[in-house]
Design an enzyme around this catalytic site. Structure first.
Site, PDB file in Angstrom:
ATOM      1  N   SER A 153     -11.112  -1.202   1.578  1.00 54.36           N
ATOM      2  CA  SER A 153     -10.777  -2.436   0.888  1.00 54.36           C
ATOM      3  C   SER A 153     -11.837  -3.468   1.268  1.00 54.36           C
ATOM      4  CB  SER A 153      -9.379  -2.888   1.317  1.00 54.36           C
ATOM      5  OG  SER A 153      -9.068  -4.140   0.763  1.00 54.36           O
TER       6      SER A 153
ATOM      7  N   LYS B  44     -12.003  -0.418  -3.068  1.00 52.64           N
ATOM      8  CA  LYS B  44     -11.175  -1.487  -3.624  1.00 52.64           C
ATOM      9  C   LYS B  44     -11.914  -2.799  -3.455  1.00 52.64           C
ATOM     10  CE  LYS B  44      -6.963  -3.312  -1.716  1.00 52.64           C
ATOM     11  NZ  LYS B  44      -5.572  -2.977  -1.342  1.00 52.64           N
TER      12      LYS B  44
ATOM     13  N   LYS C 290     -11.708  -6.797  -3.705  1.00 54.12           N
ATOM     14  CA  LYS C 290     -10.806  -7.938  -3.788  1.00 54.12           C
ATOM     15  C   LYS C 290     -11.365  -8.927  -4.794  1.00 54.12           C
ATOM     16  CE  LYS C 290      -7.673  -7.076  -0.527  1.00 54.12           C
ATOM     17  NZ  LYS C 290      -6.213  -7.056  -0.789  1.00 54.12           N
TER      18      LYS C 290
ATOM     19  N   ASP D 130      -8.202  -5.582  -6.547  1.00 54.60           N
ATOM     20  CA  ASP D 130      -6.930  -6.115  -6.024  1.00 54.60           C
ATOM     21  C   ASP D 130      -6.977  -7.637  -6.081  1.00 54.60           C
ATOM     22  OD1 ASP D 130      -4.586  -6.715  -4.710  1.00 54.60           O
ATOM     23  OD2 ASP D 130      -5.100  -5.696  -2.830  1.00 54.60           O
TER      24      ASP D 130
ATOM     25  N   GLU E  57      -4.630  -3.943  -8.932  1.00 49.89           N
ATOM     26  CA  GLU E  57      -3.523  -4.112  -7.980  1.00 49.89           C
ATOM     27  C   GLU E  57      -3.015  -5.547  -7.988  1.00 49.89           C
ATOM     28  OE1 GLU E  57      -4.488  -2.448  -4.142  1.00 49.89           O
ATOM     29  OE2 GLU E  57      -2.900  -3.544  -3.110  1.00 49.89           O
TER      30      GLU E  57
ATOM     31  N   ASP F 276       1.843  -3.951  -5.429  1.00 46.11           N
ATOM     32  CA  ASP F 276       1.822  -3.985  -3.961  1.00 46.11           C
ATOM     33  C   ASP F 276       2.934  -4.943  -3.524  1.00 46.11           C
ATOM     34  OD1 ASP F 276       1.296  -4.616  -1.280  1.00 46.11           O
ATOM     35  OD2 ASP F 276      -0.834  -4.991  -1.517  1.00 46.11           O
TER      36      ASP F 276
ATOM     37  N   LYS G 158       3.276   0.286   1.479  1.00 41.23           N
ATOM     38  CA  LYS G 158       2.977  -0.153   2.844  1.00 41.23           C
ATOM     39  C   LYS G 158       4.302  -0.120   3.568  1.00 41.23           C
ATOM     40  CE  LYS G 158      -0.698  -3.369   1.513  1.00 41.23           C
ATOM     41  NZ  LYS G 158      -1.097  -4.788   1.374  1.00 41.23           N
TER      42      LYS G 158
ATOM     43  N   GLY H 191      -2.819  -0.804   3.337  1.00 41.16           N
ATOM     44  CA  GLY H 191      -3.072  -1.174   4.730  1.00 41.16           C
ATOM     45  C   GLY H 191      -2.902  -2.660   4.921  1.00 41.16           C
TER      46      GLY H 191
HETATM   47  O1  OSB Z   1      -3.350  -6.614  -0.528  1.00 42.26           O
HETATM   48  O2  OSB Z   1      -3.708  -4.688   0.223  1.00 42.26           O
HETATM   49  C1  OSB Z   1      -3.699  -5.914   0.402  1.00 42.26           C
HETATM   50  C2  OSB Z   1      -5.019  -6.726   3.904  1.00 42.26           C
HETATM   51  C3  OSB Z   1      -4.197  -7.769   4.236  1.00 42.26           C
HETATM   52  C4  OSB Z   1      -3.275  -8.229   3.328  1.00 42.26           C
HETATM   53  C5  OSB Z   1      -3.172  -7.625   2.074  1.00 42.26           C
HETATM   54  C6  OSB Z   1      -3.973  -6.549   1.741  1.00 42.26           C
HETATM   55  C7  OSB Z   1      -4.936  -6.118   2.649  1.00 42.26           C
HETATM   56  C8  OSB Z   1      -5.891  -5.056   2.390  1.00 42.26           C
HETATM   57  C9  OSB Z   1      -6.499  -4.394   3.598  1.00 42.26           C
HETATM   58  O3  OSB Z   1      -6.286  -4.760   1.280  1.00 42.26           O
HETATM   59  C10 OSB Z   1      -6.413  -2.917   3.595  1.00 42.26           C
HETATM   60  C11 OSB Z   1      -6.784  -2.339   4.935  1.00 42.26           C
HETATM   61  O4  OSB Z   1      -5.948  -2.375   5.872  1.00 42.26           O
HETATM   62  O5  OSB Z   1      -7.897  -1.833   5.067  1.00 42.26           O
HETATM   63 MG    MG Z   2      -2.859  -5.396  -2.160  1.00 42.71          MG
END
Ligand code: OSB
Ligand code: MG
Length: 372
Positions: free
Chosen positions: A138, A164, A166, A191, A216, A241, A265, A293
Site C-alpha cells: 500500500s 495499491k 492511495k 484506495d 477501495e 474497507d 481487517k 493492513g
Molecule cells: O485504508 O487500508 C487502509 C493503513 C492505515 C489505515 C488505513 C489503511 C491503511 C493501509 C496500510 O492501506 C496497509 C498496510 O498495513 O500496509
Molecule cells: Mg483501505
C-alpha cells in the site's frame, strides 16, 4: 478449555521508516496497544490493537481502546471458562456496542493462546489451507505523479503482487494514469479512504478504463447505499474497507450491490470469528476477499498472515514484510517476502510462528497495566 488469568496491556511507540499519508491524515509513528494473555494452563500469547492515535480511519483510537479494554473487555474475559476461542466474540457482543478494535485485540489473542495451548500453528487452528500467501503493498499519497511512478517501480521490482495507490482529492486521476502508463500490465488498484461523494462520479469514470483491480472505499466510511449507486456507473469493482464492520454489513453490500470485493481487517470487524464468518459468507456468494493492513507490528501481522491462508483470500493482502515499515520489528525472525511476492505461513512452529522480542518491547513501552 481456555481460562485467562491475567491480561497485561502495554502501549508502545514504534516509529515508521517513512510517513504514510492517506486522504484523511498522515502517520509517522504508530502508537500500538499490545495485550499479553496468560491462560490457566500456562500458555501465553499476544494480541495487537490496530487503533491509531487519530480518529481518521474509524472512530476507535488508542485513547478510547485502552479504557474500553480495562473497564469493559477484560472483565468479560478474565477468569471465565471458554470451551474454544470461537465463543469469545458472542461474549464481547452481548449488550456491548462497537469498539471493535478493542474487542479484536483480545479476541484474536484468545486464538493465539489456544494455538499455543494445543501446540499447533495459528493458521492450522483456523483451517488455513495455504502455505504461501500473496503480498501487496500500500503506497501512501505521493507529492507528484513522477514520485508515485518511482514508488510503483520499486514495489514491482521487489516482487509485490499488487500495488495499491492511495488517492485523494487532486491526487487521483493524473497520478493513477501516470502509474498505468508506466506499467501497462501491473496489478494496480486505488484506495480513496472516503475522500469522495456521489458528486465525484466523473473522477471515477475517468479512472474506469485504466484496468484497475478495484477502487477501495471511495465514499463515506459508514456508507453502503451510495456505493451501490456509484458501482452502477463503473465496470471496475468497488472494494469496501471501512464500511464493513461486521457480517451484516457484508450481507448488506451483497444485497444492495455496493461492491464486489471485501478487504477484511480483523481489527475492524471485532476479531477472527467475525473475519471468518465474513470470509465464509463471501465464499458462498462469489465475493473474493483479501486481508487489509493497519501498519501492524509483527504481532498483528502474524494474525493477518494466518487469516490470509484461508481459501477465499483470493487477492494479495496488505501484508508487507517488517522491513517495509520498521527499522526493527518487535518479533524474531522478522516477516519477510520472497522475490516472487509471497510470504510463507509459519506452519512449522506453534502459535504465532514468531518469537516476541520482550526486550525490544520494554524499550518501546510508554505505559503498562496488568489486569487479573
Ligand atoms: O485504508 O487500508 C487502509 C493503513 C492505515 C489505515 C488505513 C489503511 C491503511 C493501509 C496500510 O492501506 C496497509 C498496510 O498495513 O500496509
Ligand atoms: Mg483501505
Amino acid at each position: 478449555m481456555l481460562q485467562i488469568v491475567r491480561l497485561t496491556l502495554r502501549e508502545i511507540k514504534l516509529p515508521l521508516k517513512e510517513p504514510f499519508q492517506i486522504s484523511s491524515g498522515t502517520m509517522s509513528a504508530r502508537r500500538i496497544i499490545l495485550v499479553e494473555l496468560e491462560d490457566a494452563s500456562g500458555a501465553t500469547s499476544w494480541g495487537e490493537c490496530v487503533a491509531d492515535d487519530a480518529p481518521n480511519y474509524l472512530p476507535d483510537v488508542v485513547d478510547s481502546c485502552w479504557p474500553m479494554l480495562v473497564r469493559w473487555v477484560a472483565p468479560r474475559i478474565l477468569g471465565r471458562r471458554f470451551g474454544a476461542p470461537g465463543e469469545v466474540h458472542a461474549q464481547l457482543e452481548d449488550g456491548f456496542r462497537g469498539h471493535n478494535m478493542a474487542k479484536a485485540a483480545v479476541e484474536m489473542g484468545m486464538w493465539g493462546v489456544e494455538a499455543e495451548r494445543l501446540g499447533i500453528p495459528l493458521a492450522r487452528l483456523i483451517g488455513g489451507t495455504r502455505e504461501y500467501v500473496d503480498v501487496g503493498i500500500s503506497l501512501g499519497i505521493q507529492a507528484t505523479p513522477e514520485a508515485l511512478v518511482e514508488k510503483v517501480r520499486g514495489a514491482l521490482a521487489q516482487g509485490y503482487r499488487k500495488v495499491k495507490i492511495k488517492i485523494g482529492r487532486g491526487k487521483d486521476v493524473d497520478f493513477v494514469r501516470a502509474a498505468r502508463q508506466a506499467f501497462p500490465d501491473a496489478p494496480l488498484m486505488a484506495d480513496a479512504n472516503n475522500a469522495y461523494t456521489l458528486d465525484d462520479i466523473d473522477t471515477f469514470v475517468a479512472m474506469d478504463d485504466l484496468g484497475l483491480m478495484m477502487f477501495e472505499q471511495p465514499l463515506a466510511w459508514d456508507d453502503i447505499v451510495r456505493h451501490a449507486e456509484l458501482q452502477k456507473h463503473l465496470k471496475t469493482p468497488i472494494c469496501l474497507d471501512e464500511s464493513i464492520t461486521n457480517l451484516e454489513r457484508a450481507q448488506d453490500m451483497v444485497t444492495l450491490g455496493s461492491g464486489r470485493i471485501i478487504n477484511i481487517k480483523p481489527g475492524r470487524v471485532g476479531g477472527f470469528s467475525s473475519s471468518i464468518a465474513i470470509h465464509d459468507f463471501c465464499e458462498s456468494n462469489g465475493i473474493p476477499v483479501w486481508c487489509g493492513g493497519m501498519l501492524e507490528s509483527g504481532i498483528g501481522r502474524a494474525y493477518n498472515i494466518a487469516l490470509a491462508s484461508l481459501p477465499n483470500f483470493r487477492k494479495p493482502g496488505d501484508i508487507s514484510p517488517s522491513a517495509r515499515y520498521w527499522a526493527r520489528d518487535i518479533i524474531t525472525p522478522e516477516w519477510t517476502m520472497g522475490a516472487d511476492g509471497t510470504t510463507r505461513v509459519p506452519l512449522d512452529r506453534p502459535g504465532l510462528g514468531v518469537t516476541v522480542d520482550r526486550d525490544r518491547i520494554d524499550d518501546l513501552t510508554v505505559r503498562v497495566e496488568s489486569l487479573s
